[in-house]
Scaffold this active site. Structure first.
Site, PDB file in Angstrom:
ATOM      1  N   ASP A   1      51.391 -59.718  34.985  1.00  0.00           N
ATOM      2  CA  ASP A   1      51.873 -60.659  36.011  1.00  0.00           C
ATOM      3  C   ASP A   1      50.703 -61.375  36.682  1.00  0.00           C
ATOM      4  OD1 ASP A   1      54.475 -59.962  35.536  1.00  0.00           O
ATOM      5  OD2 ASP A   1      54.819 -58.917  37.438  1.00  0.00           O
TER       6      ASP A   1
ATOM      7  N   GLU B   1      52.767 -63.235  29.067  1.00  0.00           N
ATOM      8  CA  GLU B   1      52.686 -62.672  27.714  1.00  0.00           C
ATOM      9  C   GLU B   1      51.264 -62.739  27.166  1.00  0.00           C
ATOM     10  OE1 GLU B   1      55.052 -60.920  26.658  1.00  0.00           O
ATOM     11  OE2 GLU B   1      56.548 -61.610  28.100  1.00  0.00           O
TER      12      GLU B   1
HETATM   13 ZN   LIG Z   1      55.544 -58.091  30.016  1.00  0.00          ZN
END
Ligand SMILES: [Zn+2]
Length: 420
Positions: free
Chosen positions: A360, A277
């Site tokens: 990611d 995030e």
């Molecule tokens: Zn995401």
């Protein structure tokens, strides 16, 4: 052609991800087999869990089609069965030039929502319960739905009214002006959403004190994200899904993690998700996404203009539509825009999925928890198919699949085994 380029890049990255050989891997990681480690994670899913996950996600492909056909059926109710001309004749009794348009828009939004209940109750309520993903009673679901209906009728009516006033003044190039207005509305919506809209549905609080909070805030500081901008919200009010997100723009931007994530995951898993995030935050994904969305909306409105004028000549009189500025044409505009978004969906998905892949990788570098990240990716299989074909992933996935995520994490692990 950014969309085409992005898709090409994605296809290339998928190909690279499936390469089993790690040429650049350090010598001491020779014993660590990325493919085997990935397969080990994938095997933690029982055949029954995998079957349920596949059925839920693949059912979603069909639902996209049913939703589109339903939207076209709805337009037919308004136009072919004559609901729209009737609405127009009722609302035209109202005084001034603006009120009839405003009343028509509000009634259209309300009726369209209510007429879609057979599909939305199945899709959002029964199906979620069928797969054990919902925590809501029907009353709670309906209460949330009515709140979002109220927001969309009030805000939607004002926004669409402004669009119609602009359309009537700008003539054939209306879609250029409408795109500019849509850009302003989108920016305002993203800006106010964390303060005025999301709190209508969930309670946002500061993270409870403890080692998990310390780890998250330390990682936030290390990446230049102010600690005040990290929140916890009670998503368990609605669902069992683990999730987190970044919302807002400028002074309202924030990272929010849901309580399911905090309650159902280990500290390493929470850290891995928050690293992801923070990636969205630091990489400015929201402003970038807004630019892509505005371009796509512009293309969509251009398509609406083109198709609307073709249909107007043939069916305008029968459907009671005189021009693009006639609010009685709103059901047709909505139907044409939905056809555009249906076909643009793989493009949307690819833009979002590309950002997710970036987040990611950022998260792996920030949190340094490849196993936490891989096991969370496995937990997400509750609602996302774990091991799709590359084409399926390119078309239907708005996030990388579990397999892609575990593979990314294991490759990172292999190349950083020597780091301490
Ligand atoms: Zn995401």
């Amino acid at each position: 052609m950014p969309l085409f380029t992005k898709r090409l890049l994605l296809a290339a990255s998928l190909f690279l991800l499936t390469l089993p050989v790690l040429a650049a891997a350090p010598a001491d990681s020779a014993a660590f087999n990325v493919e085997a480690a990935t397969q080990h994670y994938l095997n933690t899913l029982t055949p029954a869990q995998k079957a349920s996950s596949d059925a839920y996600f693949e059912g979603g492909y069909w639902l996209t089609l049913w939703r589109e056909l339903y939207a076209l059926g709805l337009a037919a109710v308004f136009l072919v069965l004559g609901l729209s001309p009737r609405l127009k004749s009722w609302t035209q009794r109202l005084p001034t030039k603006v009120l009839p348009t405003l009343a028509y828009i509000a009634l259209y939004l309300l009726l369209a929502h209510v007429l879609t209940y057979p599909l939305s109750i199945y899709d959002d309520y029964f199906r979620e319960h069928q797969y054990g993903l919902s925590n809501q009673s029907f009353g709670q679901w309906l209460s949330d739905d009515l709140k979002s209906l109220a927001v969309s009728v009030v805000a939607g009516s004002v926004v669409i009214l402004i669009l119609y006033v602009a359309i009537r003044r700008t003539g054939r190039r209306w879609w250029v002006w409408a795109t500019a207005l849509a850009a302003i509305f989108l920016v305002v919506q993203v800006f106010v959403s964390p303060i005025y809209i999301r709190p209508l549905f969930n309670k946002y609080t500061n993270l409870p004190a403890g080692p998990v909070r310390d780890q998250i805030l330390s990682m936030a500081r290390a990446n230049g994200v102010p600690a005040d901008n990290v929140y916890l919200f009670d998503a368990s009010r609605q669902s069992k899904r683990i999730s987190a997100n970044v919302s807002g723009l400028g002074s309202t931007i924030r990272v929010s993690l849901n309580d399911n994530l905090l309650n159902r995951c280990t500290p390493a898993e929470v850290q891995a998700v928050m690293g992801h995030e923070l990636g969205h935050y630091v990489l400015n994904h929201i402003p970038k996404m807004l630019i892509f969305f505005v371009l796509i909306v512009g293309l969509g409105l251009w398509f609406v203009d083109w198709a609307f004028h073709r249909l107007l000549g043939r069916y305008g009189a029968r459907w009671g539509i005189s021009s693009i500025g006639d609010v009685g044409g709103l059901p047709l505009v909505a139907a044409l825009f939905s056809v555009f978004t249906f076909f643009a969906q793989p493009g949307f998905n690819t833009i979002i999925r590309t950002q997710e892949q970036e987040a990611d990788v950022f998260g792996l570098n920030a949190a340094r928890q490849p196993d936490g990240f891989a096991s969370t990716a496995m937990k997400l299989s509750e609602y996302r198919k774990i091991d799709p074909s590359p084409w399926e992933e390119a078309i239907f996935f708005d996030h990388p699949s579990g397999r892609t995520r575990v593979l990314t994490a294991m490759r990172w692990k292999a190349e950083h085994l020597q780091d301490k």
